[in-house]
Every structure is written in C-alpha cells, then in structure tokens.
Design an enzyme around this catalytic site. Structure first.
Site, PDB file in Angstrom:
ATOM      1  N   GLY A  25       0.812  -0.501   0.071  1.00  0.00           N
ATOM      2  CA  GLY A  25      -0.044  -0.218  -0.090  1.00  0.00           C
ATOM      3  C   GLY A  25       0.943   1.423   0.314  1.00  0.00           C
ATOM      4  CB  SER A  26      -0.182   4.474  -0.675  1.00  0.00           C
ATOM      5  OG  SER A  26      -1.334   4.948   0.224  1.00  0.00           O
ATOM      6  CB  THR A  27       0.822   3.866   4.658  1.00  0.00           C
ATOM      7  OG1 THR A  27       0.111   5.112   4.472  1.00  0.00           O
ATOM      8  CG2 THR A  27       1.304   5.063   6.286  1.00  0.00           C
TER       9      THR A  27
ATOM     10  CG  ASP B 212       0.104  -4.442   5.774  1.00  0.00           C
ATOM     11  OD1 ASP B 212       0.934  -3.485   5.074  1.00  0.00           O
ATOM     12  OD2 ASP B 212       0.061  -5.105   5.266  1.00  0.00           O
ATOM     13  N   GLY B 213       0.234  -1.079   6.587  1.00  0.00           N
ATOM     14  CA  GLY B 213      -0.524  -0.095   6.770  1.00  0.00           C
ATOM     15  C   GLY B 213      -1.420  -0.587   7.087  1.00  0.00           C
ATOM     16  CB  ALA B 214      -5.248  -0.215   8.390  1.00  0.00           C
ATOM     17  CG  ASP B 215      -7.792  -0.346   3.342  1.00  0.00           C
ATOM     18  OD1 ASP B 215      -6.937   0.410   2.359  1.00  0.00           O
ATOM     19  OD2 ASP B 215      -8.080  -1.457   3.344  1.00  0.00           O
TER      20      ASP B 215
ATOM     21  CE  LYS C  77      -2.931  -5.425   6.567  1.00  0.00           C
ATOM     22  NZ  LYS C  77      -3.102  -4.132   5.877  1.00  0.00           N
TER      23      LYS C  77
ATOM     24  CD  GLU D 130      -2.201  -6.676   3.298  1.00  0.00           C
ATOM     25  OE1 GLU D 130      -1.491  -5.183   2.306  1.00  0.00           O
ATOM     26  OE2 GLU D 130      -3.384  -6.217   3.959  1.00  0.00           O
TER      27      GLU D 130
END
Length: 219
Positions: free
Chosen positions: A29-31, A83-86, A96, A105
């Site tokens: 993801g972007s982050t 990792d990131g998250a939504d 996610k 993930e």
C-alpha cells in the site's frame, strides 16, 4: 500537513521497531511504500538480510532498493511485520485489503511476533465498516459469497477486472457496520469459497502508529 506527509511520518515512526531485525515482514500500500523509501533514505538496507513480502508490487519495490525477498517457508516465523490499514479502531482491529493483498497480509501477520501498523489519522474510526470490506474469493464462488454477504446486511460489489496475486477475485462489501469484528471475521471466513476476509481482529495489530498534525500517536 498533507495526507502524503502524514503517511511519511507514520512510516518514519516504524523505524525504531525494526532495529536489529534481520528478516522483516513488509505489507502493501501507499503508506508501506513510504516505509520502504525510508529504508533506503536512512541507509537501513544493508542491515536487513531479507524480507517477506505480501505482494508482487512490494517485492519489486524491495528488490529495487537492494533488499532480498524470500518466501515465508524459507524465513520461518518473523519478529516484526510492518503494514498499513484501510481502517483501525481503538482496539487495533483493522480492515485491510483495499490494495488486494489481504490474504498474504493476514498470513504474514499471523506468522509475526509483532505487527506494527502505520496509518494517517483519516484511517481511525470508532466502528469498523465505513471502508468497504474486502473479501477474497475463489472465482466460481463469487456470486454465492455475494448472496451470503447480502444476508449479513452488506451490499457486495465485484471488483471488476481485478485478479489477486493468488489468482482469485475480490468482493467489496459496502454498508457494513462491524460492531463485533471477531465474530464477523469467523463467520465470513467459514463461508465456502472465501479465501480470506479483510477483517484483522483475530490477529489485530500489536502497535498502531497514527500520524496526526500534532505528531505520531502510538496505540
């Protein structure tokens, strides 16, 4: 501070958690892209012997900065996964899968001692479900799983012309207010044809780093 700047701040805040970690789990993801950039910008690539990646896109990005990528079967269990998250709630339970890598993930998170989640403030919610819930499905089960999600109160929409790295498809389920994330995660995972649901509650994050205008808050 722009959202992109917030993502960068969250990514930088994760760096202390990977000190002395030889093999790192890396999400998608972007982050996370900002986090990978940080590894190069802060000259940390030589300290990392390898990484386990959750997607083809992340693998390519890691290799580009000189970090070898290995399979989880080769590395064994990991010390840290970033990792990131939504979405994230106060209990560090997550949604996610916006980037389509939810199954890999979830596997890497499950195999890691510490899951460090990096997000900007816009991803924090009181109740999960504002972000459409991704469900990865075996292609022949797509319509069946969609009908089952309707029974659970959601509005499923097929992510058209998208195939996961596992060769599967994704249904994005809208209008779900997820008040019991653990129960719903178990319920959806038990629907035949579901590969994985994007609720990370049975294995939530251990640390969530939330970038705000005032600084980075640690949950």
């Amino acid at each position: 501070m722009t959202q992109d700047e917030s993502k960068r701040k969250a990514a930088e805040a994760a760096l202390p958690y990977i000190k002395d970690v030889a093999i790192l789990g890396v999400g998608t993801g972007s982050t996370v892209n900002h986090f990978i950039d940080c590894l190069a910008d802060f000259n940390l690539t030589k300290e990392i012997k390898g990484a386990v990646s959750s997607s083809i896109a992340t693998t390519e990005r890691l290799k580009k900065i000189g970090i070898p990528v290995m399979e989880l079967s080769e590395s064994g269990n990991l010390d840290v996964y970033v990792d990131g998250a939504d979405e994230t709630n106060a209990l560090k339970q997550l949604i996610k899968g916006g980037g389509g890598a939810l199954t890999r993930e979830k596997i890497i998170a499950g195999a890691s001692k510490k899951f460090v989640c990096i997000v900007d403030e816009s991803k924090t919610v009181k109740v999960l479900g504002k972000f459409p819930l991704p469900v990865e499905v075996i292609p022949m089960a797509r319509s069946f799983v969609a009908r089952e999600m309707v029974k659970l109160g959601g509005q499923p929409i097929w992510r058209e012309n998208y195939v996961t790295d596992n060769g599967c498809e994704i249904i994005d389920v809208h209008n779900m207010e997820i008040v019991e994330p653990i129960a719903l995660e178990r319920l959806v995972n038990n629907i035949p044809g579901v590969v994985s649901v994007g609720i990370f509650a049975l294995r939530p994050a251990d640390v969530v780093l939330v970038a705000k205008a005032s600084g980075v808050e640690t949950l």
